[in-house]
Design a protein around this motif. Structure first.
Motif, mmCIF file in Angstrom:
data_model
loop_
_atom_site.group_PDB
_atom_site.id
_atom_site.type_symbol
_atom_site.label_atom_id
_atom_site.label_comp_id
_atom_site.label_asym_id
_atom_site.label_seq_id
_atom_site.Cartn_x
_atom_site.Cartn_y
_atom_site.Cartn_z
ATOM 1 N N LYS A 47 30.114 33.608 -70.770
ATOM 2 C CA LYS A 47 29.686 32.229 -70.996
ATOM 3 C C LYS A 47 29.558 31.488 -69.666
ATOM 4 C CE LYS A 47 31.130 28.013 -73.422
ATOM 5 N NZ LYS A 47 31.217 27.144 -72.270
ATOM 6 N N THR A 48 28.472 30.724 -69.509
ATOM 7 C CA THR A 48 28.254 29.923 -68.314
ATOM 8 C C THR A 48 29.001 28.599 -68.433
ATOM 9 O OG1 THR A 48 26.074 30.907 -68.006
ATOM 10 C CG2 THR A 48 26.512 28.841 -66.861
ATOM 11 N N ILE A 49 29.846 28.343 -67.445
ATOM 12 C CA ILE A 49 30.613 27.102 -67.422
ATOM 13 C C ILE A 49 29.740 25.987 -66.854
ATOM 14 C CG2 ILE A 49 32.705 25.979 -66.565
ATOM 15 C CD1 ILE A 49 33.226 28.245 -68.514
ATOM 16 N N THR A 50 29.776 24.814 -67.453
ATOM 17 C CA THR A 50 28.958 23.685 -67.022
ATOM 18 C C THR A 50 29.804 22.665 -66.257
ATOM 19 O OG1 THR A 50 29.367 22.395 -69.023
ATOM 20 C CG2 THR A 50 27.530 23.970 -69.070
ATOM 21 N N ILE A 51 29.116 21.767 -65.557
ATOM 22 C CA ILE A 51 29.795 20.671 -64.856
ATOM 23 C C ILE A 51 30.573 19.807 -65.852
ATOM 24 C CG2 ILE A 51 29.362 18.462 -63.682
ATOM 25 C CD1 ILE A 51 27.394 19.770 -61.919
ATOM 26 N N LYS A 52 29.992 19.599 -67.028
ATOM 27 C CA LYS A 52 30.654 18.776 -68.043
ATOM 28 C C LYS A 52 32.010 19.362 -68.418
ATOM 29 C CE LYS A 52 30.079 16.957 -72.745
ATOM 30 N NZ LYS A 52 29.243 16.962 -73.953
ATOM 31 N N GLU A 53 32.059 20.687 -68.581
ATOM 32 C CA GLU A 53 33.316 21.334 -68.936
ATOM 33 C C GLU A 53 34.333 21.241 -67.801
ATOM 34 O OE1 GLU A 53 32.219 24.923 -71.950
ATOM 35 O OE2 GLU A 53 31.184 24.943 -70.016
ATOM 36 N N VAL A 54 33.873 21.368 -66.561
ATOM 37 C CA VAL A 54 34.769 21.212 -65.409
ATOM 38 C C VAL A 54 35.339 19.797 -65.379
ATOM 39 C CG1 VAL A 54 34.918 21.211 -62.883
ATOM 40 C CG2 VAL A 54 33.588 22.986 -64.054
ATOM 41 N N ALA A 55 34.474 18.821 -65.635
ATOM 42 C CA ALA A 55 34.904 17.422 -65.618
ATOM 43 C C ALA A 55 35.947 17.158 -66.700
ATOM 44 C CB ALA A 55 33.697 16.513 -65.795
ATOM 45 N N GLU A 56 35.718 17.680 -67.894
ATOM 46 C CA GLU A 56 36.666 17.488 -68.997
ATOM 47 C C GLU A 56 37.998 18.163 -68.695
ATOM 48 O OE1 GLU A 56 34.552 19.019 -72.334
ATOM 49 O OE2 GLU A 56 33.408 17.159 -72.673
ATOM 50 N N TYR A 57 37.943 19.370 -68.131
ATOM 51 C CA TYR A 57 39.156 20.125 -67.806
ATOM 52 C C TYR A 57 39.972 19.397 -66.743
ATOM 53 C CZ TYR A 57 41.987 24.344 -66.981
ATOM 54 O OH TYR A 57 43.024 25.263 -66.882
ATOM 55 N N ALA A 58 39.268 18.804 -65.749
ATOM 56 C CA ALA A 58 39.957 18.112 -64.655
ATOM 57 C C ALA A 58 40.261 16.658 -64.982
ATOM 58 C CB ALA A 58 39.091 18.188 -63.392
ATOM 59 N N ASN A 59 39.728 16.184 -66.116
ATOM 60 C CA ASN A 59 39.915 14.790 -66.521
ATOM 61 C C ASN A 59 39.349 13.814 -65.482
ATOM 62 O OD1 ASN A 59 40.669 12.791 -68.340
ATOM 63 N ND2 ASN A 59 42.701 12.540 -67.404
ATOM 64 N N VAL A 60 38.132 14.137 -65.023
ATOM 65 C CA VAL A 60 37.406 13.250 -64.105
ATOM 66 C C VAL A 60 35.973 13.134 -64.621
ATOM 67 C CG1 VAL A 60 38.819 13.882 -62.092
ATOM 68 C CG2 VAL A 60 36.709 15.177 -62.590
ATOM 69 N N SER A 61 35.199 12.280 -63.973
ATOM 70 C CA SER A 61 33.799 12.119 -64.382
ATOM 71 C C SER A 61 32.945 13.268 -63.854
ATOM 72 C CB SER A 61 33.243 10.799 -63.857
ATOM 73 O OG SER A 61 33.110 10.845 -62.450
ATOM 74 N N GLN A 62 31.784 13.459 -64.484
ATOM 75 C CA GLN A 62 30.845 14.484 -64.010
ATOM 76 C C GLN A 62 30.337 14.135 -62.615
ATOM 77 O OE1 GLN A 62 27.850 15.984 -66.806
ATOM 78 N NE2 GLN A 62 28.972 14.982 -68.482
ATOM 79 N N ALA A 63 30.212 12.840 -62.342
ATOM 80 C CA ALA A 63 29.755 12.397 -61.018
ATOM 81 C C ALA A 63 30.744 12.828 -59.936
ATOM 82 C CB ALA A 63 29.572 10.888 -60.995
ATOM 83 N N THR A 64 32.036 12.756 -60.254
ATOM 84 C CA THR A 64 33.055 13.185 -59.290
ATOM 85 C C THR A 64 32.944 14.682 -59.015
ATOM 86 O OG1 THR A 64 34.589 11.437 -59.940
ATOM 87 C CG2 THR A 64 35.543 13.370 -58.865
ATOM 88 N N VAL A 65 32.751 15.466 -60.064
ATOM 89 C CA VAL A 65 32.577 16.909 -59.886
ATOM 90 C C VAL A 65 31.358 17.188 -59.019
ATOM 91 C CG1 VAL A 65 32.154 19.109 -61.046
ATOM 92 C CG2 VAL A 65 33.693 17.419 -62.078
ATOM 93 N N SER A 66 30.284 16.486 -59.279
ATOM 94 C CA SER A 66 29.052 16.676 -58.510
ATOM 95 C C SER A 66 29.271 16.357 -57.038
ATOM 96 C CB SER A 66 27.938 15.786 -59.078
ATOM 97 O OG SER A 66 26.751 15.967 -58.346
ATOM 98 N N ARG A 67 30.019 15.268 -56.761
ATOM 99 C CA ARG A 67 30.284 14.898 -55.359
ATOM 100 C C ARG A 67 31.130 15.967 -54.667
ATOM 101 N NH1 ARG A 67 30.673 9.595 -57.478
ATOM 102 N NH2 ARG A 67 32.955 9.701 -57.601
ATOM 103 N N VAL A 68 32.074 16.543 -55.367
ATOM 104 C CA VAL A 68 32.909 17.605 -54.795
ATOM 105 C C VAL A 68 32.051 18.836 -54.475
ATOM 106 C CG1 VAL A 68 34.779 19.237 -55.239
ATOM 107 C CG2 VAL A 68 35.024 16.834 -55.910
ATOM 108 N N ILE A 69 31.207 19.234 -55.412
ATOM 109 C CA ILE A 69 30.365 20.424 -55.222
ATOM 110 C C ILE A 69 29.426 20.262 -54.026
ATOM 111 C CG2 ILE A 69 28.496 21.792 -56.253
ATOM 112 C CD1 ILE A 69 29.818 21.234 -58.987
ATOM 113 N N ASN A 70 28.912 19.033 -53.840
ATOM 114 C CA ASN A 70 27.952 18.781 -52.764
ATOM 115 C C ASN A 70 28.603 18.365 -51.457
ATOM 116 O OD1 ASN A 70 25.337 19.245 -54.060
ATOM 117 N ND2 ASN A 70 25.948 17.563 -55.409
ATOM 118 N N GLY A 71 29.974 18.418 -51.420
ATOM 119 C CA GLY A 71 30.679 18.175 -50.169
ATOM 120 C C GLY A 71 30.679 16.741 -49.711
ATOM 121 N N GLN A 72 30.483 15.816 -50.606
ATOM 122 C CA GLN A 72 30.493 14.407 -50.217
ATOM 123 C C GLN A 72 31.933 13.928 -50.018
ATOM 124 O OE1 GLN A 72 28.149 12.133 -52.987
ATOM 125 N NE2 GLN A 72 26.459 13.601 -52.929
#
Length: 336
Positions: free
Chosen positions: A4-29
């Motif tokens: 199964k392919t894990i999505t950003i949404k699932e990472v965000a829910e697991y970490a209890n943060v917003s999807q925008a926060t996950v995106s910023r982490v992935i892009n090194g901001q």
């Protein structure tokens, strides 16, 4: 069973943060709180999330890749050049894409189009047929650009080359300092700037020692192995007075060794040679070949560093001209 392919949404829910926060982490901001950063990294690790590189590139307008155009994908020159550039870039998180123009104008243009289609962030260009104007136009296609073995005034901070004129001068001066006056020269293709510059160095050294340049003692060869045996033989047939030859690269010198073998002439005895490049084979020839060293690995490493500086917008490096050195071995006889 397909994983199964894990999505950003699932990472965000697991970490209890917003999807925008996950995106910023992935892009090194940088604008992510330390606590959230740790939570996202933990979620990515535990869920086995793999970022979508295409989406990441789109979000950051970066592909984290650099392209390189070379004349050939083999040989003692391009191999170390590509390896050194890749090493410098890989250490900084960049992927490396290489393509070859094969010393053909249309193929060089096709290769540039290929790199453009891959949306590379920067390009290292070693082109034989593209004009200065065509190379200058590439600044519109790539965020960062380094041009190798060419100097173009309008691209002053993006050019990296060797002082080929000095190299030709050092080679010829060594023969002159050892008493030779009838010195021939086998050039590379004179369509190439490095061959023309090495010839200018040869002519300058002759002039400084009061020796008149004789065009009959110069013949045009190739930097690869094709046809150099015949060119060397033709040159030696032109004049029986030749005591030394400046070969503009080690492939040419190898052909002269072969001609000498067929004519029962000894290199370093009957005929003295100085070459250019200091390929690996030069010290394994007998006698060992005196040659001008081309710092190929340094050029590749510097090209990678210059690309990185441009992408970081520091632009500390100006145009670079590498300095050749003479490697004195056993292929030159000292005349009385």
């Amino acid at each position: 069973m397909q994983k199964k392919t894990i999505t950003i949404k699932e990472v965000a829910e697991y970490a209890n943060v917003s999807q925008a926060t996950v995106s910023r982490v992935i892009n090194g901001q940088a604008s992510v709180k330390e606590k959230n950063l740790a939570k996202v990294h933990k979620a990515i690790s535990e869920l086995g999330y793999t970022p979508n590189l295409a989406a990441k590139a789109l979000a950051s307008s970066r592909s984290n890749s650099v392209g390189m155009l070379v004349g050939s994908l083999d040989g003692p020159f391009y191999g170390p050049l590509m390896h050194a550039a890749e090493d410098a870039l890989y250490r900084n998180g960049f992927h490396f894409i290489v393509t070859s123009g094969q010393e053909n104008g249309q193929k060089e243009k096709d290769a540039i189009a290929f790199l453009r289609s891959k949306q590379v962030d920067g390009a290292i260009i070693h082109a034989d047929k593209l004009s200065d104007e065509e190379l200058k136009a590439l600044t519109k296609d790539f965020k960062a650009l380094v041009v190798l073995n060419r100097y173009i005034a309008d691209l002053e901070h993006q050019c990296l080359c060797l002082d080929n004129e000095l190299g030709g001068y050092l080679a010829t001066k060594h023969l002159l300092d050892n008493g030779h006056r009838h010195i021939a020269c086998i050039t590379g293709p004179l369509s190439k700037p490095d061959a023309r510059d090495r010839l200018l160095g040869y002519i300058r050294a002759l002039a400084e020692h009061g020796v008149t340049y004789d065009p009959a003692l110069t013949i045009e060869g190739r930097f690869d192995h094709i046809g150099n045996f015949d060119k060397a033989a033709e040159l030696l047939d032109r004049s029986k007075d030749i005591t030394a030859i400046f070969c503009q690269n080690d492939n040419i010198a190898l052909a002269v060794y072969d001609v000498c073998a067929t004519r029962q002439l000894t290199v370093g005895g009957d005929l003295s040679l100085v070459s250019f490049d200091n390929d690996l084979m030069s010290k394994h020839m007998r006698p060992q070949l005196t040659t001008v060293g081309f710092p190929i690995y340094e050029m590749g490493k510097l090209a990678g560093s210059m690309i990185l500086d441009q992408l970081k917008e520091s632009r500390k490096l100006s145009s670079k001209k590498l300095i050749p050195t003479l490697e004195v071995r056993d292929s030159v006889k000292k005349l009385a």
